[in-house]
Write an enzyme that holds these catalytic residues in place. Structure first.
Site, short mmCIF file in Angstrom:
data_model
loop_
_atom_site.label_atom_id
_atom_site.label_comp_id
_atom_site.label_asym_id
_atom_site.label_seq_id
_atom_site.Cartn_x
_atom_site.Cartn_y
_atom_site.Cartn_z
N ASP A 188 -54.94 7.24 -8.05
CA ASP A 188 -54.64 8.43 -8.83
C ASP A 188 -53.81 9.39 -7.97
O ASP A 188 -53.78 9.27 -6.74
CB ASP A 188 -55.96 9.08 -9.27
CG ASP A 188 -55.78 10.41 -9.94
OD1 ASP A 188 -54.94 10.50 -10.85
OD2 ASP A 188 -56.48 11.37 -9.54
N LYS A 240 -56.31 4.41 -18.36
CA LYS A 240 -55.79 3.90 -17.09
C LYS A 240 -56.20 2.44 -16.86
O LYS A 240 -55.47 1.68 -16.23
CB LYS A 240 -56.26 4.77 -15.93
CG LYS A 240 -55.58 6.13 -15.88
CD LYS A 240 -55.97 6.89 -14.61
CE LYS A 240 -55.27 8.23 -14.51
NZ LYS A 240 -55.59 8.95 -13.25
N ASP A 284 -53.13 13.43 -8.88
CA ASP A 284 -53.68 14.79 -8.85
C ASP A 284 -55.17 14.79 -8.57
O ASP A 284 -55.95 14.11 -9.24
CB ASP A 284 -53.39 15.49 -10.18
CG ASP A 284 -51.93 15.87 -10.31
OD1 ASP A 284 -51.55 16.93 -9.78
OD2 ASP A 284 -51.17 15.09 -10.91
N ASP A 297 -60.69 10.63 -8.98
CA ASP A 297 -61.59 11.79 -8.93
C ASP A 297 -62.02 12.32 -10.29
O ASP A 297 -62.91 13.16 -10.36
CB ASP A 297 -60.90 12.94 -8.18
CG ASP A 297 -59.81 13.60 -9.03
OD1 ASP A 297 -59.92 14.80 -9.32
OD2 ASP A 297 -58.85 12.90 -9.42
N ASP A 345 -60.19 8.44 -14.57
CA ASP A 345 -60.13 7.33 -13.61
C ASP A 345 -61.25 6.31 -13.83
O ASP A 345 -61.18 5.20 -13.29
CB ASP A 345 -60.21 7.87 -12.17
CG ASP A 345 -59.03 8.75 -11.81
OD1 ASP A 345 -57.89 8.35 -12.10
OD2 ASP A 345 -59.24 9.85 -11.27
#
Length: 231
Positions: free
Chosen positions: A9, A154, A11, A177, A181
């Site tokens: 990931d 994702k 951000d 995070d 995710d």
């Protein structure tokens, strides 16, 4: 050395200070993995073009999964669209007509999703969409709210990468995070939730670290060193 594929990931994972600034030590460590022969693929809620450009300038594997799995970028003009932008726009119109403070977020252009400011109640929005028989996914990446086509996340986006490049689940290591995710964690044998992740997200990972964001990536790679040394 056994080749691994890192699904990472952006951000909240390789950034710092919450403003999108890249944690350079984390990026350097990811580039080092590529130099060792591993793949590092960015899987982000941002546009796949942003992820691809970061891979070019950052020296990682030149493939990216963006828009929370809705779009894959393989080259400057080579995109695989998995989501449907029009149905996401329709959902946006329904929300705007039934709620206050629903505003689009100023972002790089999207090909398959709608990105919103985090200025309204997510559960209420989901209820409104359900009552209007609008079948989309509304998620929170902590960076923004996202409207995606049903079945797009994702995990499904990265699964397309795994099929295209014959990547085994056993060789995938996911690092992230946020709630967006978690589907990525589910398609990876090894998954790492960073210290800034919620308890719910941490419970879905096979491994957690205490440090946040980019520092957490560094801690994770230290913990993963024994796995990476396997023949």
């Amino acid at each position: 050395m056994k080749k691994r594929t890192f699904a990472v990931d952006i951000d909240g994972t390789i950034t710092e200070n919450g403003g999108g600034r890249i944690h350079l030590d984390a990026l350097e460590s990811l580039r080092r993995l590529v130099n060792m022969g591993h793949d590092v693929i960015f899987v982000t809620g941002r546009s796949s073009v942003e992820g691809f450009l970061l891979s070019v300038f950052g020296g990682t594997t030149k493939v990216s999964v963006g828009e929370n799995g809705g779009c894959i970028t393989l080259d400057s003009n080579d995109h695989i669209l998995l989501g449907n932008l029009e149905e996401c726009k329709n959902a946006l119109n329904i929300l705007k007509n039934n709620m206050e403070n629903v505003e689009e977020k100023y972002v790089f252009p999207r090909m398959t999703e709608v990105v919103l400011q985090r200025t309204f109640d997510l559960d209420q929005a989901r209820k409104i969409l359900s009552e209007n028989n609008i079948d989309v996914v509304l998620s929170d990446s902590q960076y923004a709210y996202h409207i995606n086509s049903p079945g797009i996340d994702k995990g499904t986006g990265f699964t397309e990468i795994m099929k295209k490049f014959s990547i085994s689940r056993d060789d995938v290591i996911a690092i992230g995070d946020s709630a967006t995710d978690v589907p990525l964690f589910k398609v990876a044998k090894t998954s790492v939730a960073l210290g800034n992740a919620s308890d719910d997200v941490k419970s879905e990972a096979t491994m957690t670290v205490s440090a946040h964001a980019g520092d957490g990536v560094l801690e994770a790679l230290d913990k993963l060193a024994p796995i990476l040394s396997e023949i």
